[in-house]
Scaffold this motif. Structure first.
Motif, short mmCIF file in Angstrom:
data_model
loop_
_atom_site.label_atom_id
_atom_site.label_comp_id
_atom_site.label_asym_id
_atom_site.label_seq_id
_atom_site.Cartn_x
_atom_site.Cartn_y
_atom_site.Cartn_z
N THR A 9 2.54 16.69 18.42
CA THR A 9 3.93 16.40 18.79
C THR A 9 4.00 15.21 19.74
N ASP A 10 3.09 15.19 20.73
CA ASP A 10 3.02 14.06 21.67
C ASP A 10 2.68 12.77 20.93
N LEU A 11 1.77 12.89 19.98
CA LEU A 11 1.34 11.72 19.21
C LEU A 11 2.51 11.16 18.41
N ALA A 12 3.28 12.04 17.79
CA ALA A 12 4.43 11.62 16.99
C ALA A 12 5.49 10.93 17.85
N LYS A 13 5.71 11.44 19.06
CA LYS A 13 6.70 10.85 19.98
C LYS A 13 6.28 9.44 20.39
N LYS A 14 5.00 9.26 20.69
CA LYS A 14 4.51 7.95 21.11
C LYS A 14 4.64 6.92 19.98
N LEU A 15 4.56 7.40 18.74
CA LEU A 15 4.64 6.51 17.58
C LEU A 15 6.06 6.39 17.04
N ASN A 16 6.96 7.22 17.58
CA ASN A 16 8.34 7.26 17.10
C ASN A 16 8.39 7.62 15.61
N LEU A 17 7.57 8.59 15.25
CA LEU A 17 7.49 9.08 13.88
C LEU A 17 7.68 10.59 13.87
N SER A 18 7.96 11.13 12.70
CA SER A 18 8.08 12.58 12.59
C SER A 18 6.70 13.22 12.63
N VAL A 19 6.66 14.48 13.05
CA VAL A 19 5.40 15.22 13.10
C VAL A 19 4.79 15.33 11.70
N SER A 20 5.65 15.52 10.70
CA SER A 20 5.16 15.66 9.32
C SER A 20 4.50 14.38 8.83
N SER A 21 5.06 13.22 9.21
CA SER A 21 4.47 11.94 8.80
C SER A 21 3.09 11.75 9.43
N VAL A 22 2.99 12.08 10.72
CA VAL A 22 1.71 11.96 11.42
C VAL A 22 0.69 12.93 10.80
N SER A 23 1.15 14.13 10.50
CA SER A 23 0.26 15.14 9.91
C SER A 23 -0.27 14.68 8.56
N ARG A 24 0.62 14.12 7.73
CA ARG A 24 0.20 13.65 6.41
C ARG A 24 -0.81 12.52 6.52
N ALA A 25 -0.58 11.62 7.48
CA ALA A 25 -1.50 10.49 7.68
C ALA A 25 -2.88 10.99 8.12
N HIS A 29 -3.05 11.93 3.19
CA HIS A 29 -2.10 11.90 2.08
C HIS A 29 -1.80 10.46 1.65
N LYS A 30 -1.59 10.28 0.37
CA LYS A 30 -1.40 8.94 -0.18
C LYS A 30 0.03 8.41 -0.02
N ASN A 31 0.97 9.28 0.34
CA ASN A 31 2.37 8.84 0.43
C ASN A 31 2.71 8.24 1.80
N ILE A 32 1.68 7.85 2.54
CA ILE A 32 1.85 7.15 3.81
C ILE A 32 1.23 5.77 3.66
N SER A 33 1.95 4.73 4.06
CA SER A 33 1.43 3.37 3.89
C SER A 33 0.16 3.17 4.71
N GLU A 34 -0.69 2.28 4.24
CA GLU A 34 -1.95 2.01 4.94
C GLU A 34 -1.70 1.46 6.34
N LYS A 35 -0.64 0.68 6.48
CA LYS A 35 -0.31 0.10 7.79
C LYS A 35 0.05 1.20 8.79
N THR A 36 0.90 2.14 8.34
CA THR A 36 1.31 3.24 9.21
C THR A 36 0.13 4.17 9.50
N LYS A 37 -0.66 4.42 8.48
CA LYS A 37 -1.83 5.29 8.65
C LYS A 37 -2.80 4.70 9.67
N PHE A 38 -3.02 3.39 9.58
CA PHE A 38 -3.93 2.72 10.51
C PHE A 38 -3.43 2.86 11.94
N LYS A 39 -2.12 2.67 12.12
CA LYS A 39 -1.51 2.76 13.45
C LYS A 39 -1.66 4.17 14.03
N ILE A 40 -1.46 5.17 13.18
CA ILE A 40 -1.56 6.57 13.62
C ILE A 40 -3.00 6.92 13.99
N LEU A 41 -3.94 6.53 13.14
CA LEU A 41 -5.34 6.84 13.38
C LEU A 41 -5.88 6.12 14.62
#
Length: 248
Positions: A9-25, A29-41
């Motif tokens: 939850t803290d991670l999602a807030k810092k990224l301004n993304l939903s928890v589900s998006s962060v979880s999928r990355a 999951h393939k439905n997350i762009s490589e750019k977003t996935k890289f930023k999350i990781l």
């Protein structure tokens, strides 16, 4: 100094993304762009993030645990088994999957372990070895729709995952080579035929003898019931002490 560990939850807030998006990355999951996935990781690594496995398993209703159960003899060290288990461990070392190992001293105890782990849902994946021609473990796991891989094949079941060496071909190659060197009195010390690989080896042994017009000598074919070193030595001594011993 390392950054304080944070939750998803803290991670999602810092990224301004939903928890589900962060979880999928984080779960690839393939439905997350490589750019977003890289930023999350990248941020997950920075803050030393690791998933709450208990919460994850509770949400998925899966233990994410591989069980390996085997009946062993305390008098027959199995070094191949140790290498096999080391390989499994290396295969899952970078994942959240756990490995549960149980050893039993008899088959009844082994099957009880299977029932207990299935009923308690402590394991949702199984690996086993020394597969028999008719193997109750395959029947049990298929009946409960549980994923498994067997080390060895069974002739009595279909549609399951297995790994194995070509037992038939290995005996065929060994026998052909010995015959090429002039040997006609060839012995085989085999495992019990209730194990599928023992059955395959005997089938190959008899076939090569027949193809080369060599008579099957029941004294030259011996089965080891215990699989211990001392039993193998005793059977070898029996063969060498025959009035007409094998030459190979």
């Amino acid at each position: 100094m390392k950054n304080k560990k944070i939750n998803i939850t803290d991670l999602a807030k810092k990224l301004n993304l939903s928890v589900s998006s962060v979880s999928r990355a984080l779960n690839g999951h393939k439905n997350i762009s490589e750019k977003t996935k890289f930023k999350i990781l990248k941020l997950a690594k920075k803050y030393n993030y690791s998933p709450d496995l208990s919460a994850k398993r509770l949400a998925s209703q899966k233990s994410d645990t591989i069980a390996f159960i085997a009946t062993i003899s305390p008098y027959a060290p199995d070094y191949v088994l140790l290498e096999f288990l080391a390989g499994i461990t290396l295969g899952i070392k970078d994942s959240s999957t756990e490995l549960l190992i149980k050893f039993s001293l008899n088959e009844k105890e082994e099957i009880n372990y299977y029932h207990n782990l299935i009923n308690s849902k402590q394991a949702d994946k199984f690996i086993f070895y020394r597969t028999k021609q008719k193997d109750y473990r395959i029947e049990l796991l298929q009946k409960n729709n549980i994923n498994f891989v067997s080390w060895g094949r069974s002739n009595s079941y279909k549609n399951y995952a297995w790994i194995d060496m070509d037992n038939y071909k290995s005996i065929e190659l060994l026998m052909s080579r010995l015959i090429k060197f002039g040997h006609k009195k060839i012995a085989l010390i085999n495992v019990h035929q209730s194990f599928n690989y023992g059955y395959q080896r005997k089938q190959a042994y008899e076939k090569i003898l027949k193809e080369n017009n060599l008579k099957f000598n029941k004294n030259y074919y011996q089965e080891s019931l215990t699989g211990t070193t001392s039993n193998g030595i005793a059977l070898t001594k029996f063969l060498l002490d025959l009035n007409n011993p094998p030459t190979a």
